[in-house]
Motif scaffolding. Structure first.
Motif, PDB file in Angstrom:
ATOM      1  N   GLU A  65       0.813  -1.213   0.000  1.00  0.00           N
ATOM      2  CA  GLU A  65       0.000   0.000   0.000  1.00  0.00           C
ATOM      3  C   GLU A  65       0.849   1.266   0.000  1.00  0.00           C
ATOM      4  OE1 GLU A  65       0.209  -1.337   4.385  1.00  0.00           O
ATOM      5  OE2 GLU A  65       0.431  -2.166   2.369  1.00  0.00           O
ATOM      6  N   PHE A  66       2.151   1.136   0.334  1.00  0.00           N
ATOM      7  CA  PHE A  66       3.059   2.277   0.346  1.00  0.00           C
ATOM      8  C   PHE A  66       4.018   2.266  -0.846  1.00  0.00           C
ATOM      9  CE2 PHE A  66       2.444   1.472   5.035  1.00  0.00           C
ATOM     10  CZ  PHE A  66       1.567   2.532   5.239  1.00  0.00           C
ATOM     11  N   ASN A  67       3.792   1.366  -1.778  1.00  0.00           N
ATOM     12  CA  ASN A  67       4.744   1.140  -2.854  1.00  0.00           C
ATOM     13  C   ASN A  67       5.179   2.414  -3.561  1.00  0.00           C
ATOM     14  OD1 ASN A  67       6.260  -0.651  -4.628  1.00  0.00           O
ATOM     15  ND2 ASN A  67       4.756  -0.111  -6.182  1.00  0.00           N
ATOM     16  N   ASN A  68       4.223   3.307  -3.863  1.00  0.00           N
ATOM     17  CA  ASN A  68       4.534   4.529  -4.608  1.00  0.00           C
ATOM     18  C   ASN A  68       5.096   5.638  -3.732  1.00  0.00           C
ATOM     19  OD1 ASN A  68       3.589   3.421  -7.040  1.00  0.00           O
ATOM     20  ND2 ASN A  68       1.482   4.026  -6.577  1.00  0.00           N
ATOM     21  N   ASP A  69       5.088   5.418  -2.424  1.00  0.00           N
ATOM     22  CA  ASP A  69       5.533   6.459  -1.496  1.00  0.00           C
ATOM     23  C   ASP A  69       6.841   6.119  -0.786  1.00  0.00           C
ATOM     24  OD1 ASP A  69       3.187   8.003  -1.989  1.00  0.00           O
ATOM     25  OD2 ASP A  69       2.075   6.623  -0.703  1.00  0.00           O
ATOM     26  N   ILE A  70       7.441   5.011  -1.148  1.00  0.00           N
ATOM     27  CA  ILE A  70       8.732   4.609  -0.584  1.00  0.00           C
ATOM     28  C   ILE A  70       9.836   5.002  -1.555  1.00  0.00           C
ATOM     29  CG2 ILE A  70      10.197   2.652   0.038  1.00  0.00           C
ATOM     30  CD1 ILE A  70       7.704   1.210   1.041  1.00  0.00           C
ATOM     31  N   VAL A  71      10.799   5.772  -1.053  1.00  0.00           N
ATOM     32  CA  VAL A  71      11.959   6.174  -1.853  1.00  0.00           C
ATOM     33  C   VAL A  71      13.199   5.557  -1.221  1.00  0.00           C
ATOM     34  CG1 VAL A  71      13.346   8.104  -2.682  1.00  0.00           C
ATOM     35  CG2 VAL A  71      10.854   8.351  -2.475  1.00  0.00           C
ATOM     36  N   ILE A  72      13.909   4.756  -1.989  1.00  0.00           N
ATOM     37  CA  ILE A  72      15.126   4.106  -1.504  1.00  0.00           C
ATOM     38  C   ILE A  72      16.322   4.768  -2.175  1.00  0.00           C
ATOM     39  CG2 ILE A  72      16.417   1.945  -1.360  1.00  0.00           C
ATOM     40  CD1 ILE A  72      13.646   0.530  -1.444  1.00  0.00           C
ATOM     41  N   VAL A  73      17.214   5.302  -1.361  1.00  0.00           N
ATOM     42  CA  VAL A  73      18.346   6.079  -1.861  1.00  0.00           C
ATOM     43  C   VAL A  73      19.651   5.350  -1.540  1.00  0.00           C
ATOM     44  CG1 VAL A  73      19.550   8.282  -1.776  1.00  0.00           C
ATOM     45  CG2 VAL A  73      17.053   8.208  -1.470  1.00  0.00           C
ATOM     46  N   ASN A  74      20.364   4.933  -2.567  1.00  0.00           N
ATOM     47  CA  ASN A  74      21.667   4.281  -2.387  1.00  0.00           C
ATOM     48  C   ASN A  74      22.761   5.347  -2.532  1.00  0.00           C
ATOM     49  OD1 ASN A  74      23.639   1.891  -4.329  1.00  0.00           O
ATOM     50  ND2 ASN A  74      23.765   2.422  -2.184  1.00  0.00           N
ATOM     51  N   GLU A  75      23.012   6.039  -1.429  1.00  0.00           N
ATOM     52  CA  GLU A  75      23.939   7.158  -1.457  1.00  0.00           C
ATOM     53  C   GLU A  75      24.472   7.413  -0.050  1.00  0.00           C
ATOM     54  OE1 GLU A  75      23.891  11.757  -3.160  1.00  0.00           O
ATOM     55  OE2 GLU A  75      22.340  10.347  -3.766  1.00  0.00           O
ATOM     56  N   GLU A  76      25.604   8.092   0.033  1.00  0.00           N
ATOM     57  CA  GLU A  76      26.157   8.454   1.340  1.00  0.00           C
ATOM     58  C   GLU A  76      25.230   9.471   1.999  1.00  0.00           C
ATOM     59  OE1 GLU A  76      28.135  10.148   4.518  1.00  0.00           O
ATOM     60  OE2 GLU A  76      27.808  11.354   2.719  1.00  0.00           O
ATOM     61  N   ALA A  77      24.907   9.250   3.288  1.00  0.00           N
ATOM     62  CA  ALA A  77      23.857  10.016   3.960  1.00  0.00           C
ATOM     63  C   ALA A  77      24.137  11.513   4.008  1.00  0.00           C
ATOM     64  CB  ALA A  77      23.641   9.473   5.371  1.00  0.00           C
ATOM     65  N   ASN A  78      25.342  11.930   4.369  1.00  0.00           N
ATOM     66  CA  ASN A  78      25.649  13.353   4.463  1.00  0.00           C
ATOM     67  C   ASN A  78      25.445  14.057   3.126  1.00  0.00           C
ATOM     68  OD1 ASN A  78      26.911  13.947   7.304  1.00  0.00           O
ATOM     69  ND2 ASN A  78      27.847  12.026   6.634  1.00  0.00           N
ATOM     70  N   LYS A  79      25.871  13.414   2.060  1.00  0.00           N
ATOM     71  CA  LYS A  79      25.747  14.008   0.718  1.00  0.00           C
ATOM     72  C   LYS A  79      24.278  14.162   0.330  1.00  0.00           C
ATOM     73  CE  LYS A  79      27.275  13.393  -4.089  1.00  0.00           C
ATOM     74  NZ  LYS A  79      25.930  13.614  -4.650  1.00  0.00           N
ATOM     75  N   TYR A  80      23.496  13.116   0.529  1.00  0.00           N
ATOM     76  CA  TYR A  80      22.090  13.180   0.142  1.00  0.00           C
ATOM     77  C   TYR A  80      21.337  14.195   0.996  1.00  0.00           C
ATOM     78  CZ  TYR A  80      17.292  11.926  -0.872  1.00  0.00           C
ATOM     79  OH  TYR A  80      15.970  11.990  -1.249  1.00  0.00           O
ATOM     80  N   LEU A  81      21.586  14.186   2.300  1.00  0.00           N
ATOM     81  CA  LEU A  81      20.882  15.111   3.185  1.00  0.00           C
ATOM     82  C   LEU A  81      21.218  16.565   2.864  1.00  0.00           C
ATOM     83  CD1 LEU A  81      21.102  13.237   6.606  1.00  0.00           C
ATOM     84  CD2 LEU A  81      19.067  13.579   5.204  1.00  0.00           C
ATOM     85  N   LYS A  82      22.456  16.813   2.470  1.00  0.00           N
ATOM     86  CA  LYS A  82      22.836  18.173   2.087  1.00  0.00           C
ATOM     87  C   LYS A  82      21.969  18.665   0.927  1.00  0.00           C
ATOM     88  CE  LYS A  82      26.634  20.990   0.303  1.00  0.00           C
ATOM     89  NZ  LYS A  82      28.050  21.027  -0.118  1.00  0.00           N
ATOM     90  N   ASP A  83      21.853  17.841  -0.091  1.00  0.00           N
ATOM     91  CA  ASP A  83      21.031  18.223  -1.254  1.00  0.00           C
ATOM     92  C   ASP A  83      19.565  18.369  -0.868  1.00  0.00           C
ATOM     93  OD1 ASP A  83      23.311  18.124  -2.805  1.00  0.00           O
ATOM     94  OD2 ASP A  83      22.955  16.077  -3.508  1.00  0.00           O
TER      95      ASP A  83
END
Length: 289
Positions: free
Chosen positions: A112-130
């Protein structure tokens, strides 16, 4: 500063406190016209798995072998997906490619959450900065930082505060910091840099160490001495959070192992000025239980 001694349900207790906040947060936000998300910056596989046969000599922190009584637990990612009311979006960040791939199981287990789940394969600090540099005017989020080591940089925490929109739960690594603080103050440059990054300043050295002097048979001599313990390290970090967030809980939870050594500090900070008072009240009540 509240204290939680490890006793079998240590990890589960930590996650249950976050679960309670997510439920209260979603209930409140559901009444407003905001698009709100849950963000897990170190999502792993979605599960917490500890092998009972884990070799102490292979662990980065041998004290964590105490957690072997918790063989298999829902991780924070799965807990967030079970909270009602639901969030609009779920962002799970994991830099390890194989673990990030395993997170896709969440879409199968929670279709039921399929379209609302985002999986990010990235270093956390870099992604959070963006992510933090985007326009947050009509968006809100709860962010859970649960790193195993000292992976979160202070400039990332600053950006989180600057959104004026994110509530932060941070499991701060007390033991990781304390291990780098040599008793005589002779800290290798690489470790000094790590501490500078996690605290966002070099002032920690003057706070954690004192120069003392003594007289002996050969005259007067001075030496540097460590003057902090796990609790005071945690208080220093809370004071640092107060310099950038609108609100910070006064009763963070110190998590100890069975040897009575502090492992982590579970703390909470609110970035939104208007919502900070309510958020802090809820979080302090949860942390105090």
């Amino acid at each position: 500063m509240a204290k939680q001694v490890f006793g079998g349900n240590w990890t589960e207790d930590k996650l249950n406190r976050v679960r309670k906040y997510l439920g209260a947060y979603a209930t409140i936000m559901n009444k407003y016209n905001f698009y709100y998300a849950y963000i897990d910056a170190f999502a792993g596989t979605g599960y917490r798995e500890i092998k009972e046969t884990e070799d102490k000599d292979t662990l980065l922190f041998p004290e964590f072998s105490d957690i072997a009584v918790q063989k298999f637990l829902d991780g924070s990612a799965r807990i967030a997906l079970q909270v009602k009311p639901r969030f609009n979006k779920y962002i799970f960040i994991e830099k390890n490619e194989s673990k990030a791939s395993e997170l896709n199981q969440l879409r199968i287990d929670f279709p039921e959450f399929n379209n609302d789940i985002v999986i990010v394969n990235e270093e956390a600090n870099k992604y959070l900065k963006d992510l933090c540099l985007k326009d947050w005017k009509y968006h809100r989020a709860v962010l859970f930082l649960d790193p195993f080591g000292m992976d979160v940089k202070w400039n990332t925490v600053e950006l989180i505060a600057q959104t004026k929109a994110i509530d932060l739960w941070y499991l701060f690594p007390i033991m990781g910091v304390n291990r780098l603080l040599k008793k005589d103050g002779n800290i290798e440059e690489v470790n000094r840099n790590k501490l500078n990054e996690i605290f966002g300043t070099t002032d920690w050295y003057e706070t954690f160490y004192q120069v003392r002097g003594e007289q002996n048979l050969f005259g007067f001599y001075s030496f540097t001495e460590k003057t902090v313990d796990g609790k005071s390290i945690g208080q220093y970090f809370i004071d640092r959070l107060k310099t950038i967030f609108e609100g910070v809980t006064e009763n963070p939870l110190l998590l100890y192992n069975s040897c009575n050594s502090p492992l982590f500090l579970l703390c909470f900070a609110a970035a939104n000025k208007k919502g900070a008072k309510t958020a802090i009240k809820i979080a302090q009540d949860i942390l105090g239980k």
